[in-house]
Design a protein around this motif. Structure first.
Motif, short mmCIF file in Angstrom:
data_model
loop_
_atom_site.label_atom_id
_atom_site.label_comp_id
_atom_site.label_asym_id
_atom_site.label_seq_id
_atom_site.Cartn_x
_atom_site.Cartn_y
_atom_site.Cartn_z
N PRO A 83 0.89 -1.10 -0.21
CA PRO A 83 0.10 0.12 -0.05
C PRO A 83 1.32 0.89 -0.10
CG PRO A 83 -0.83 -1.68 1.74
CD PRO A 83 0.43 -1.69 0.86
N GLU A 84 2.22 1.19 0.24
CA GLU A 84 3.00 2.52 0.78
C GLU A 84 3.65 2.46 -0.84
OE1 GLU A 84 3.41 0.08 3.23
OE2 GLU A 84 1.83 0.60 4.48
N GLU A 85 4.01 1.60 -1.47
CA GLU A 85 4.42 1.90 -2.37
C GLU A 85 3.76 2.28 -3.70
OE1 GLU A 85 7.98 -1.53 -2.63
OE2 GLU A 85 5.85 -2.65 -2.32
N GLU A 86 2.46 1.62 -4.23
CA GLU A 86 0.85 2.20 -4.61
C GLU A 86 0.69 3.63 -4.13
OE1 GLU A 86 -3.01 0.57 -4.70
OE2 GLU A 86 -3.08 2.29 -4.15
N LYS A 87 0.59 4.23 -2.91
CA LYS A 87 0.37 6.01 -2.68
C LYS A 87 1.93 6.63 -3.45
CE LYS A 87 -1.28 6.11 1.69
NZ LYS A 87 -1.04 5.20 2.90
N ALA A 88 3.05 6.14 -3.02
CA ALA A 88 4.51 6.62 -4.10
C ALA A 88 4.27 6.74 -5.00
CB ALA A 88 5.36 5.99 -3.36
N VAL A 89 3.59 5.83 -5.71
CA VAL A 89 3.56 5.13 -8.01
C VAL A 89 2.61 6.03 -8.44
CG1 VAL A 89 3.01 3.27 -9.08
CG2 VAL A 89 4.99 2.98 -7.51
N VAL A 90 1.59 6.47 -7.22
CA VAL A 90 -0.15 6.50 -8.07
C VAL A 90 0.20 7.89 -8.17
CG1 VAL A 90 -2.41 6.93 -8.01
CG2 VAL A 90 -1.36 4.98 -7.11
N GLY A 91 -0.40 8.94 -9.11
CA GLY A 91 0.10 9.63 -8.87
C GLY A 91 1.00 10.86 -10.66
N LYS A 92 2.23 9.90 -10.32
CA LYS A 92 3.42 10.47 -10.58
C LYS A 92 2.97 9.57 -12.27
CE LYS A 92 7.13 8.52 -7.96
NZ LYS A 92 8.47 7.68 -7.36
N ASP A 93 3.55 10.85 -13.04
CA ASP A 93 4.32 10.73 -14.35
C ASP A 93 4.41 9.38 -14.42
OD1 ASP A 93 3.74 11.89 -17.42
OD2 ASP A 93 6.04 12.16 -17.37
N GLY A 94 3.49 9.04 -15.60
CA GLY A 94 4.18 7.10 -16.24
C GLY A 94 4.18 6.31 -15.05
N ALA A 95 3.58 6.71 -13.77
CA ALA A 95 3.85 5.53 -12.62
C ALA A 95 4.68 4.77 -12.50
CB ALA A 95 1.93 4.38 -12.30
N ALA A 96 6.01 5.72 -12.53
CA ALA A 96 7.13 5.01 -12.80
C ALA A 96 7.19 4.63 -11.53
CB ALA A 96 8.17 5.95 -12.44
N THR A 97 7.96 2.96 -11.06
CA THR A 97 8.87 2.00 -10.22
C THR A 97 9.47 1.63 -11.21
OG1 THR A 97 8.08 0.63 -8.23
CG2 THR A 97 6.26 0.75 -10.58
N GLY A 98 10.49 1.01 -9.91
CA GLY A 98 12.12 0.14 -10.81
C GLY A 98 10.39 -1.10 -10.43
N LYS A 99 9.94 -1.42 -10.35
CA LYS A 99 9.65 -2.71 -10.15
C LYS A 99 8.32 -2.65 -10.77
CE LYS A 99 8.45 -3.83 -5.88
NZ LYS A 99 7.97 -4.01 -4.66
N TRP A 100 8.37 -2.51 -12.03
CA TRP A 100 7.41 -3.10 -12.92
C TRP A 100 8.28 -3.84 -14.02
CZ3 TRP A 100 2.49 -2.76 -12.90
CH2 TRP A 100 2.44 -0.88 -12.01
N LYS A 101 7.32 -5.16 -14.50
CA LYS A 101 8.09 -6.42 -14.93
C LYS A 101 6.85 -6.10 -16.16
CE LYS A 101 8.85 -8.79 -10.91
NZ LYS A 101 8.04 -10.13 -10.39
N THR A 102 7.70 -7.14 -17.35
CA THR A 102 6.66 -7.00 -18.83
C THR A 102 5.88 -8.33 -18.55
OG1 THR A 102 8.81 -6.15 -19.79
CG2 THR A 102 7.14 -7.54 -21.23
#
Ligand SMILES: NC(=O)NC(NC(N)=O)C(=O)[O-]
Length: 388
Positions: free
Chosen positions: A313-332
């Motif tokens: 949930p904390e990571e979600e808060k940090a990601v949502v609203g960011k341009d492109g919902a950037a996070t290093g965690k996305w995997k294809t």
């Protein structure tokens, strides 16, 4: 339970799913008075309309729910069965075009009623009102089960700058029904009940494939780059899209080169893309994907891809609203995949990458266009292969 503060700019809860709209299966089960316009209009998906000079046998044609001017004791109310039961974060009460006849006050109650709760048979018909027998039958229902979400509160008339009335709701309970009260009578054009569906996952077997992102299973869109013609929440709606308006559709990107070129595999070489991030109804392992461009014939995207990850949930808060919902965690999960017009594309096996248990996905379309549905079938938790 609730805050009654009203604001004029749409609050963030209006980005969630409308749990009551007819498209999601919402239904009016009972209304005290359908004289000028039937309560079922409250749940229509399209914006309210005005038809100048159009009158019915009963009065001025109105696009909403409008009861008679009361000449007896009481007030008017109706019961709505949510199409998708869940947690309600806020409501929009739209009084569009009801100016001399808007409901001056309203309140909202909610209940979690057991399956099989019966109501008098409803035949929505203008010029009618509930009979005394029907009202008595409703009285017999244990109405004390209703919890007040918004207390009696004034509404504003249906002029363009006052028609939208928003009310946040802080309850975290799951509700199946709402009761809309108009005091004492009048008209409301639309009722939107925004929230997130909640499913009883304990009844789902380890080996049962479920569309983990579907609205009815608790999926929700958390952020997006562009929703000019259609909100990305539509892509997780029930069934197949009715028309182009029932999908995620962006504006044409202005950074597309004047003359388009494709790479060897035929994927267009364009700089920009559009994205939408979704939280799954339950973390799980995704095995099959459907991308449906139903109705998008001259405006389907060239290609799409899907990334996925597990976020706290904390990571979600940090990601949502960011341009492109950037996070290093996305995997294809699904690599760049060519799409075609008005077509249901099913992907599985080697096309869907094994990324393990994920809770969020990001759907990206290149460069722009429309996708009517995205289905992500998987197991709601990592299954033990020996038990399958
Ligand atoms: N002109 C009206 O809208 N009148 C009445 N309403 C409808 N729909 O005819 C009323 O009295 O509220």
């Amino acid at each position: 339970m609730s805050s009654t503060a009203m604001s004029t700019t749409p609050p963030s809860f209006t980005q969630l799913n409308d749990l009551a709209c007819a498209k999601a299966g919402g239904r009016v089960l009972f209304a005290t008075d359908d004289w000028f316009a039937v309560a079922d209009n409250l749940l229509k998906g399209d914006p309210p309309q005005w038809k100048e000079g159009v009158f019915t046998e009963y009065g001025k044609w109105m696009d909403g729910w409008e009861s008679r001017r009361k000449r007896m004791e009481g007030h008017d109310w109706c019961i709505v069965q949510l199409g998708v039961s869940g947690v309600i974060s806020g409501v929009e009460v739209d009084t569009s075009y009801f100016t001399g006849n808007f409901a001056p006050r309203f309140s909202l109650q909610a209940a979690c009623l057991p399956d099989g709760t019966t109501f008098p048979v409803r035949q929505p018909t203008m010029g009618t009102a509930a009979s005394s027998q029907q009202l008595a039958a409703m009285e017999e229902m244990k109405t004390e089960k209703w919890t007040e979400l918004v207390p009696m509160t004034p509404l504003r008339p249906g002029y363009p700058d006052t028609c939208k009335n928003y009310f946040p709701i802080t309850s975290t309970q799951r509700w199946t029904h709402v009761r809309l009260n108009m005091y004492p009578d009048g008209g409301i054009a639309r009722l939107r009940v925004y929230g997130i569906g909640s499913k009883d996952w304990s009844t789902v077997k380890n080996s049962e494939l479920v569309d983990l992102v579907a609205m009815e299973n608790g999926g929700v869109c958390l952020g997006f780059s562009n929703a000019h013609y259609g909100h990305p929440r539509n892509a997780i709606g029930l069934g197949r899209a009715e028309n182009m308006g029932d999908g995620w559709e962006t504006a044409r990107r202005l950074d597309r080169p004047p003359i388009l070129k494709a790479d060897k595999s035929g994927v267009l070489m364009v700089p920009g893309c559009e994205w939408a991030v979704y939280r799954l109804g339950h973390p799980g392992v995704i095995l099959k994907i459907e991308i449906d461009t139903n109705h998008f014939k001259g405006n389907y995207p060239d290609s799409c891809r899907i990334e996925a990850c597990a976020l706290s949930p904390e990571e979600e808060k940090a990601v949502v609203g960011k341009d492109g919902a950037a996070t290093g965690k996305w995997k294809t999960l699904l690599g760049p995949t060519k799409l075609s017009a008005h077509h249901r594309l099913f992907l599985s096996g080697g096309q869907v990458q094994p990324v393990g248990v994920v809770s969020h996905v990001r759907l990206t379309m290149t460069p722009d266009g429309g996708i009517s549905r995205m289905r992500l079938w998987g197991f709601p938790r990592a299954p033990n292969p020996a038990k399958l």
